[in-house]
Design a protein around this motif. Structure first.
Motif, mmCIF file in Angstrom:
data_model
loop_
_atom_site.group_PDB
_atom_site.id
_atom_site.type_symbol
_atom_site.label_atom_id
_atom_site.label_comp_id
_atom_site.label_asym_id
_atom_site.label_seq_id
_atom_site.Cartn_x
_atom_site.Cartn_y
_atom_site.Cartn_z
ATOM 1 N N THR A 163 0.815 -1.223 0.000
ATOM 2 C CA THR A 163 0.000 0.000 0.000
ATOM 3 C C THR A 163 0.846 1.269 0.000
ATOM 4 O O THR A 163 0.447 2.284 -0.564
ATOM 5 N N ALA A 195 0.446 4.142 -2.849
ATOM 6 C CA ALA A 195 0.131 5.522 -2.501
ATOM 7 C C ALA A 195 1.165 6.484 -3.077
ATOM 8 O O ALA A 195 0.824 7.534 -3.654
ATOM 9 N N GLY A 244 0.887 6.497 -6.880
ATOM 10 C CA GLY A 244 -0.338 7.194 -7.269
ATOM 11 C C GLY A 244 -0.177 8.698 -7.190
ATOM 12 O O GLY A 244 -0.662 9.431 -8.055
ATOM 13 N N GLN A 303 -0.412 11.309 -10.185
ATOM 14 C CA GLN A 303 -1.379 12.398 -10.027
ATOM 15 C C GLN A 303 -0.734 13.744 -10.356
ATOM 16 O O GLN A 303 -1.335 14.601 -11.003
ATOM 17 N N GLN A 337 -5.998 9.524 -10.901
ATOM 18 C CA GLN A 337 -7.260 8.985 -10.398
ATOM 19 C C GLN A 337 -7.491 7.569 -10.929
ATOM 20 O O GLN A 337 -7.947 6.678 -10.190
ATOM 21 N N TYR A 354 -5.157 5.473 -11.828
ATOM 22 C CA TYR A 354 -4.198 4.589 -11.163
ATOM 23 C C TYR A 354 -4.719 4.155 -9.800
ATOM 24 O O TYR A 354 -4.645 2.966 -9.440
ATOM 25 N N GLN A 355 -5.247 5.088 -9.035
ATOM 26 C CA GLN A 355 -5.755 4.764 -7.705
ATOM 27 C C GLN A 355 -6.948 3.817 -7.787
ATOM 28 O O GLN A 355 -7.038 2.824 -7.043
ATOM 29 N N SER A 381 -5.797 0.383 -8.978
ATOM 30 C CA SER A 381 -5.029 -0.288 -7.931
ATOM 31 C C SER A 381 -5.956 -0.884 -6.885
ATOM 32 O O SER A 381 -5.721 -1.996 -6.385
#
Length: 275
Positions: A236, A240, A243, A247, A255, A257-258, A261
């Motif tokens: 994680t 993060a 991402g 971004q 967005q 990618y998040q 994921s």
């Protein structure tokens, strides 16, 4: 022998028109497109039929196919229903997302209505012809219409199955995820590589090799077993951080990618299906 009229002569109309003309049990009568030039081009590929200048000039037929853009299905159906010289027949449209409900003006006049969507990327009629055999075909609509269309599309080489009217949007969304979004994701990947300094020849090599390897793995192992990467591993912190970097490079890509994921993590944690 059944007869069919075609409204719309784009890539789908040309491909299915050619297959129908070759079927041996269906005669293509009339084709209506926006311009005479486009009609002649479509008929040259289909190999039979006559160009109609107006809908009112089209001859009666046993079957009618509306291979027009989704936004034009309802207006075309209403215009066809207004042609009092045409007896009721079986009519279907080729949209994947929309249902046969759009053909209600015709249904109200006694026509048998349905939709038939062939799950194939119609990049070009010539390629689609080569790829059509075994194509899944989603059928939806009135039972009597489907009883006519199922054997017809089966003869053309499609594998037919029924989809519920209320599920057509979700069915078609699956096709969008499987095909239409793949070029978008590949383009984003190539933009990121180019931004990072990767030489263009190497980018093109990866387009052929990495993408093909991923497709091969999904085909052989299934989506879950083929999944790799930080989200699948549950990293994680890396998800993060990565991402955020994406971004900052491109807000929309970040967005995506998040969201992807999160879906990747759900897929990795899903209990495998027992075969």
């Amino acid at each position: 022998m059944k007869t069919i009229n075609l409204i719309g002569g784009g890539r789908v109309g040309q491909t299915l028109g050619r297959l129908l003309a070759q079927d041996g049990q269906v005669i293509v009568l009339d084709l209506l497109t926006r311009t005479q030039a486009s009609a002649e081009l479509a008929l040259a590929f289909i190999g039979s039929g006559r160009a109609a200048r107006h809908m009112s000039n089209m001859r009666p037929a046993d079957l009618w196919m509306l291979a027009v853009p989704d936004a034009q299905i309802a207006p075309v159906a209403a215009a066809l229903a207004a042609c009092d010289n045409l007896p009721p027949a079986t009519v279907f449209h080729a949209s994947g997302a929309l249902s046969a409900d759009l053909l209600k003006p015709l249904q109200d006049k006694g026509w048998r209505v349905a939709s038939a969507h062939c799950l194939l990327s119609f990049a070009s009629p010539a390629l689609a012809l080569q790829q059509f055999a075994g194509t899944p075909c989603a059928l939806e609509g009135e039972a009597q219409a489907l009883a006519e269309l199922r054997p017809l599309f089966t003869r053309l080489g499609a594998q037919c199955f029924d989809v519920r009217t209320q599920d057509k949007m979700l069915y078609h969304a699956g096709a969008i995820f499987a095909t239409n979004f793949l070029p978008v994701l590949q383009d984003l990947a190539e933009q990121l590589w180019q931004h990072s300094g990767m030489p263009q020849p190497m980018v093109q090599h990866l387009r052929a090799s990495l993408l093909q390897n991923a497709v091969d793995n999904i085909t052989r192992l299934g989506p879950q077993a083929a999944l790799t990467g930080p989200a699948a591993r549950g990293d994680t912190a890396l998800v993060a951080a990565q991402g955020l970097a994406v971004q900052q490079w491109n807000a929309s890509a970040g967005q995506a990618y998040q969201a992807l994921s999160a879906l990747a993590r759900q897929l990795a944690q899903r209990k495998p299906l027992v075969s």
